[in-house]
Scaffold this motif. Structure first.
Motif, PDB file in Angstrom:
ATOM      1  N   VAL A   1      12.331  45.456  12.953  1.00 26.60           N
ATOM      2  CA  VAL A   1      12.584  46.578  13.867  1.00 26.60           C
ATOM      3  C   VAL A   1      13.137  46.059  15.194  1.00 26.60           C
ATOM      4  CG1 VAL A   1      11.525  48.454  15.186  1.00 26.60           C
ATOM      5  CG2 VAL A   1      10.779  48.018  12.842  1.00 26.60           C
ATOM      6  N   GLU A   2      14.167  46.735  15.686  1.00 29.40           N
ATOM      7  CA  GLU A   2      14.647  46.523  17.049  1.00 29.40           C
ATOM      8  C   GLU A   2      14.321  47.763  17.871  1.00 29.40           C
ATOM      9  OE1 GLU A   2      18.670  45.376  17.548  1.00 29.40           O
ATOM     10  OE2 GLU A   2      18.593  43.763  16.058  1.00 29.40           O
ATOM     11  N   VAL A   3      13.836  47.548  19.079  1.00 29.23           N
ATOM     12  CA  VAL A   3      13.542  48.660  19.983  1.00 29.23           C
ATOM     13  C   VAL A   3      14.661  48.748  21.013  1.00 29.23           C
ATOM     14  CG1 VAL A   3      11.898  49.673  21.596  1.00 29.23           C
ATOM     15  CG2 VAL A   3      11.066  48.281  19.679  1.00 29.23           C
ATOM     16  N   GLU A   4      15.281  49.909  21.087  1.00 28.39           N
ATOM     17  CA  GLU A   4      16.324  50.159  22.079  1.00 28.39           C
ATOM     18  C   GLU A   4      15.845  51.234  23.040  1.00 28.39           C
ATOM     19  OE1 GLU A   4      20.303  48.959  19.523  1.00 28.39           O
ATOM     20  OE2 GLU A   4      20.051  51.027  20.207  1.00 28.39           O
ATOM     21  N   PHE A   5      16.162  51.055  24.322  1.00 30.29           N
ATOM     22  CA  PHE A   5      15.698  51.961  25.357  1.00 30.29           C
ATOM     23  C   PHE A   5      16.850  52.663  26.048  1.00 30.29           C
ATOM     24  CE2 PHE A   5      11.277  50.877  25.371  1.00 30.29           C
ATOM     25  CZ  PHE A   5      11.202  49.540  25.023  1.00 30.29           C
TER      26      PHE A   5
END
Length: 266
Positions: A72-76
């Motif tokens: 998983v990559e978290v993008e903000f």
């Protein structure tokens, strides 16, 4: 650890090369090839829309989340809460929304876009920020109304702007700001760059700015404490993953991260 990104893209990302590899592996699967490489090629992106004042603690929590979810990559997307709500209402691909106040979260709930009841996870309080050395001698809220003081505040639709309105009423003063910004980060930038003599920001922003600004407390701030709620988004294809991020933020370990950046607990 990879740096968190700041633009949002929803769902599962499989690059063309990875897709080709997937097809090849399916074709030759009968000859004994495993599927481990296929799983490795697949990844998910969790898109978190969050108030600008949350940038530093949420980036740290995003790294923790990625460490616990290797695929998983978290993008903000960090901005004023009112701007983020409007974007989500227009179909922006958010999986989680964290607001700097309850009224903007209420707007999301009124549109039935929450996947679960929003959970309060932090509080924040206004403080006067002035450039280091306090060149115009600001001492309290009343001094922000003096001639020659270039004051910057948040627009009223933004949580820090709504809080500013409440302290004005509590203190019985009326500000004449030279500009009204769409996020508390923009107000802070005006102060740190010398474009403003003073700005009303959060305690956490003064802490974040370090030696670039000085913070001035005022008693009326107690009338304008903002509570921050968070929820997963109902239209998200990754509600379960979004809820896991909400759970991290509201957990004891998440609260300790927020403590470190000067946030209060609800």
């Amino acid at each position: 650890m990879r740096a968190p990104r700041h633009r949002a893209r929803p769902g599962h990302l499989v690059r063309p090369a990875a897709a080709a590899l997937l097809g090849l592996l399916v074709t030759v699967g009968a000859s004994g090839c495993g599927t481990g490489d296929v799983d490795a090629a697949e990844s998910s992106t969790l898109v978190v829309y969050a108030a600008a004042s949350l940038q530093e603690p949420f980036e740290e929590l995003g790294e923790q989340f990625e460490a616990a979810h290797e695929d998983v990559e978290v993008e903000f997307d960090f901005a004023g809460s009112s701007t983020l709500v409007e974007q989500i209402q227009q179909g922006a691909p958010a999986d989680v929304f964290a607001s700097a106040d309850e009224p903007n979260m209420d707007t999301l709930v009124d549109a039935d876009l929450q996947a679960a009841d929003p959970v309060p996870f932090a509080t924040n309080t206004l403080m006067i920020a002035v450039p280091t050395g306090n060149p115009v001698g600001v001492t309290d809220l009343a001094s922000l109304t003096h001639d020659g003081v270039h004051l910057v505040v948040c627009a009223r639709a933004v949580p820090c702007g709504a809080a500013t309105g409440r302290v004005e009423e509590s203190a019985g003063v009326e500000f004449a700001p030279v500009s009204e910004e769409q996020s508390v980060t923009d107000v802070l930038n005006k102060v740190t760059t010398g474009e403003a003599d003073a700005g009303l920001v959060y305690v956490t922003d003064v802490k974040k700015a370090g030696d670039e600004v000085e913070g001035i407390d005022f008693p009326e701030s107690d009338s304008a404490v903002n509570t921050y709620p968070i929820t997963a988004i109902s239209d998200s294809a990754q509600q379960e993953l979004g809820q896991e991020f909400v759970d991290l933020v509201t957990s004891e370990s998440g609260q300790r991260v927020l403590d470190g950046y000067g946030f209060g607990r609800p």
